[in-house]
Design an enzyme around this catalytic site. Structure first.
Site, PDB file in Angstrom:
ATOM      1  N   VAL A 215      44.902  43.562  47.134  1.00  0.00           N
ATOM      2  CA  VAL A 215      45.192  43.779  45.725  1.00  0.00           C
ATOM      3  C   VAL A 215      45.820  42.509  45.179  1.00  0.00           C
ATOM      4  CG1 VAL A 215      46.412  45.188  44.032  1.00  0.00           C
ATOM      5  CG2 VAL A 215      45.610  46.230  46.168  1.00  0.00           C
ATOM      6  N   CYS A 216      45.354  42.076  44.014  1.00  0.00           N
ATOM      7  CA  CYS A 216      45.957  40.952  43.316  1.00  0.00           C
ATOM      8  C   CYS A 216      45.986  39.715  44.243  1.00  0.00           C
ATOM      9  CB  CYS A 216      47.340  41.346  42.808  1.00  0.00           C
ATOM     10  SG  CYS A 216      48.062  40.278  41.569  1.00  0.00           S
ATOM     11  N   ALA A 217      47.163  39.092  44.377  1.00  0.00           N
ATOM     12  CA  ALA A 217      47.279  37.880  45.190  1.00  0.00           C
ATOM     13  C   ALA A 217      47.131  38.147  46.675  1.00  0.00           C
ATOM     14  CB  ALA A 217      48.619  37.202  44.916  1.00  0.00           C
TER      15      ALA A 217
END
Length: 266
Positions: free
Chosen positions: A154-156
């Site tokens: 998720v995300c970074a």
């Protein structure tokens, strides 16, 4: 991807009728059978495993973003036959990126060497830079990935998969401000709330982990369960400003958004 492996992913969870989803949301889910293939995490150290259980490990590290981890957790923890565990280098409380909230990792990485599903949240500030140099975490990600049914971020968190060497040639997404990094690790920048490529699924920024989690819930069971969980979570977003992606706003708002993220994660 072999047909056998794909069948394993699609059918790894088939639960008997009458299993409760949350507070009875899934009453009437049809009976089924567990996948014929034995789960790769059956040999977890010091812990007996229920037949047919699917183990999901959500990685925590100092400086992770809370919703990156909690969004997929909430999407998956009520799927019949799925056990979601928060893991970290050491069991115990782990600080988020804002450093004013802790979530407890109930098991260490050593205790969960071969999860069926791995969820890698992103983070911010110094914690994110530190995890990219943490060989214990990166080695665990590499080893676990060899045996997972699904490896997700998720995300970074996509940066962690990239640093572990798992993203070369893989269509992927991440937070809009980090998408140039995908090219640096050899991934193929691909727009979307989440992007599926083989057994790797990457989600865009923070809240997109809920979308990915609900999709993954349907793959670990079936679409009926996914639909029921979306309703159980009452996931029906109506954002008040309509600025949830960079293409829907102006440069000033984008700059302020990045400043707010950076200021909150020292």
């Amino acid at each position: 991807m072999s047909g056998e492996r794909e069948r394993s992913r699609r059918g790894v969870l088939r639960t008997a009728a009458g299993v409760t989803l949350g507070a009875g949301v899934a009453a009437g889910i049809p009976a089924g059978t567990a996948a014929a293939e034995t789960s790769t995490s059956a040999g977890r150290e010091g812990e007996a495993r229920k037949p047919g259980q699917v183990d999901v490990a959500v990685l925590l590290y100092e400086g992770f973003t809370a919703l990156d981890a909690v969004g997929p957790y909430e999407s998956l923890c009520r799927v019949p036959g799925v056990q979601v565990t928060m893991v970290a280098v050491k069991a115990g409380p782990v600080l988020t990126d804002t450093r004013d909230m802790e979530i407890v990792a109930t098991k260490s990485l050593r205790q969960v060497p071969r999860p069926d599903v791995m969820v890698i949240p992103g983070g911010g500030g110094a914690g994110m830079y530190a995890v990219l140099e943490n060989t214990r975490i990166l080695d665990w990600v590499r080893r676990a990935h060899r045996h997972t049914l699904w490896t997700t971020s998720v995300c970074a968190g996509a940066a962690i998969l990239g640093k572990a060497g798992l993203m070369r040639g893989v269509p992927a997404t991440t937070h809009w401000a980090l998408r140039d990094y995908l090219k640096e690790v050899g991934a193929i920048d691909t727009p979307g709330r989440f992007v599926e490529s083989g057994k790797i699924i990457t989600a865009a920024g923070i809240s997109a982990g809920i979308d990915m989690g609900l999709y993954l819930a349907s793959r670990l069971s079936d679409e009926r369960v996914g639909r029921a969980l979306e309703l159980a979570l009452e996931y029906d977003p109506e954002p008040p400003f309509g600025t949830g992606s960079p293409g829907k706003t102006d440069a000033e708002t984008r700059t302020l958004a990045l400043k707010l993220l950076a200021d909150a994660a020292p």
